[in-house]
Design an enzyme around this catalytic site. Structure first.
Site: not given
Length: 357
Positions: A166, A247, A297
């Site tokens: 991330k 997603e 996803h």
């Protein structure tokens, strides 16, 4: 299986799956709503919906209050039922809670159909390959640098040659330090993906992505709010890094618009959020028409099976300690494996997911 026969019974159950650690933003659990369908002949199929933290009770209410009676007269073919149910639920919106409830029905109908045929879901849909590459990923923006390095080191030791972390810190220098450390850990030839989870605006994203480019990111995921098509078009003009999006797109048309605008380089539909297997396959076919691969996803036990069937595929996400099996959501092994060697599926009839609820 008679096209005229409907679903005689729909039974729902819900389960909460605590995460081993809190995800960025305070997500500490996933909810799963399981829908068990039985046709007039007694054949059964199992579908499910899934959501982190929000919405499970609304999904279940929609299934029990709006879908159960309707399905008695709707037939059992997944595609025709999907169309009819979409038309009914459209009043509640073409995405969101309505799509998540519809996904549970659609997955259950495909499972039922495969069971009646005595074949796996993968082979019913059309197995195109035996294995798909997998990448390791984690929800780790809140990790300290040492915690992040320890997590990535575990992935490398397990044999992963593709990882995703991330980004989207308040200070860009923090992201740069973390990405540099991960690149050093995995080496120059491994694939490194970065995921901003919609945290940036256009100028922030442009600055961040261009600063990150020296680390050779394989893709940048969700650099902007998912539904900001115009923003993605503006951002595309400032960077060469491929965009992974999808997603949080909820309809086939949203994927169409992103693909047509040239801002979807890797398509990432979530089978529950788009409304089930039926629209997922439509998205995959649409992406293939643009020569864009699919990287489903989350939900690896289901995503792996679909990835084996789509025309053009990228990778399957091996989410760290958050598969349905690892969270305790399944009563028995599914026959699906997602690890450093890749994603493969060897289930019995149907999709092989037996929920512990």
């Amino acid at each position: 299986m008679s096209a005229a026969a409907g679903i005689a019974e729909l039974r729902c159950a819900s389960t909460r799956l605590p995460l081993p650690g809190t995800w960025d933003g305070g997500v500490s659990f996933h909810d799963v709503v399981v829908a068990r369908l039985r046709d007039a002949g007694g054949a059964e199929g199992t579908g499910f919906s899934w959501t982190p933290r929000v919405g499970a009770s609304a999904v279940r209410a929609l299934l029990e209050d709006e879908c159960a009676d309707f399905l008695r007269e709707a037939g059992t073919h997944p595609i025709s039922v999907w169309e009819a149910l979409y038309a009914r639920l459209h009043e509640a919106g073409p995405g969101g809670i309505a799509a998540m409830a519809q996904a549970a029905v659609d997955i259950g109908l495909w499972d039922l159909r495969a069971r009646v045929a005595g074949t796996s879901l993968v082979d019913l849909l059309g197995r195109r390959r035996e294995i798909v590459p997998a990448y390791a990923s984690g929800v780790n923006l809140d990790y300290s640098l040492d915690e992040l390095k320890a997590q990535v080191s575990r992935w490398v030791e397990a044999g992963h040659t593709a990882v995703k972390i991330k980004v989207g810190s308040a200070e860009l220098d923090r992201d740069l330090e973390r990405v540099a450390a991960v690149r050093e850990l995995i080496g120059p030839h491994a694939k490194l993906m970065v995921d901003a989870n919609q945290r940036w605006d256009v100028p922030t994203a442009s600055r961040a992505v261009n600063a990150l480019e020296r680390f050779d990111p394989y893709w940048i995921e969700e650099p902007l709010p998912a539904d900001d098509l115009a923003g993605h078009v503006r951002l595309r003009s400032t960077t060469r890094v491929p965009f992974a999006v999808g997603e949080n797109l909820r309809t086939v048309r949203q994927f169409r618009d992103m693909l047509a605008a040239g801002v979807c380089d890797i398509a990432q539909p979530n089978v529950v959020r788009v409304g089930g297997i039926t629209p997922f396959l439509r998205i995959a076919e649409l992406a293939a028409a643009y020569d864009v691969p699919v990287a489903p996803h989350l939900l690896p036990e289901m995503s792996a099976q679909l990835a084996l069937c789509v025309p053009v595929v990228s990778m399957v996400e091996a989410i760290d300690r958050a598969s349905l099996q690892e969270l305790g959501g399944l009563a028995e092994p599914s026959g699906v494996t997602v690890d450093a060697a890749g994603a493969r599926a060897d289930t019995g009839p149907g999709h092989g997911l037996v929920f512990d609820v």
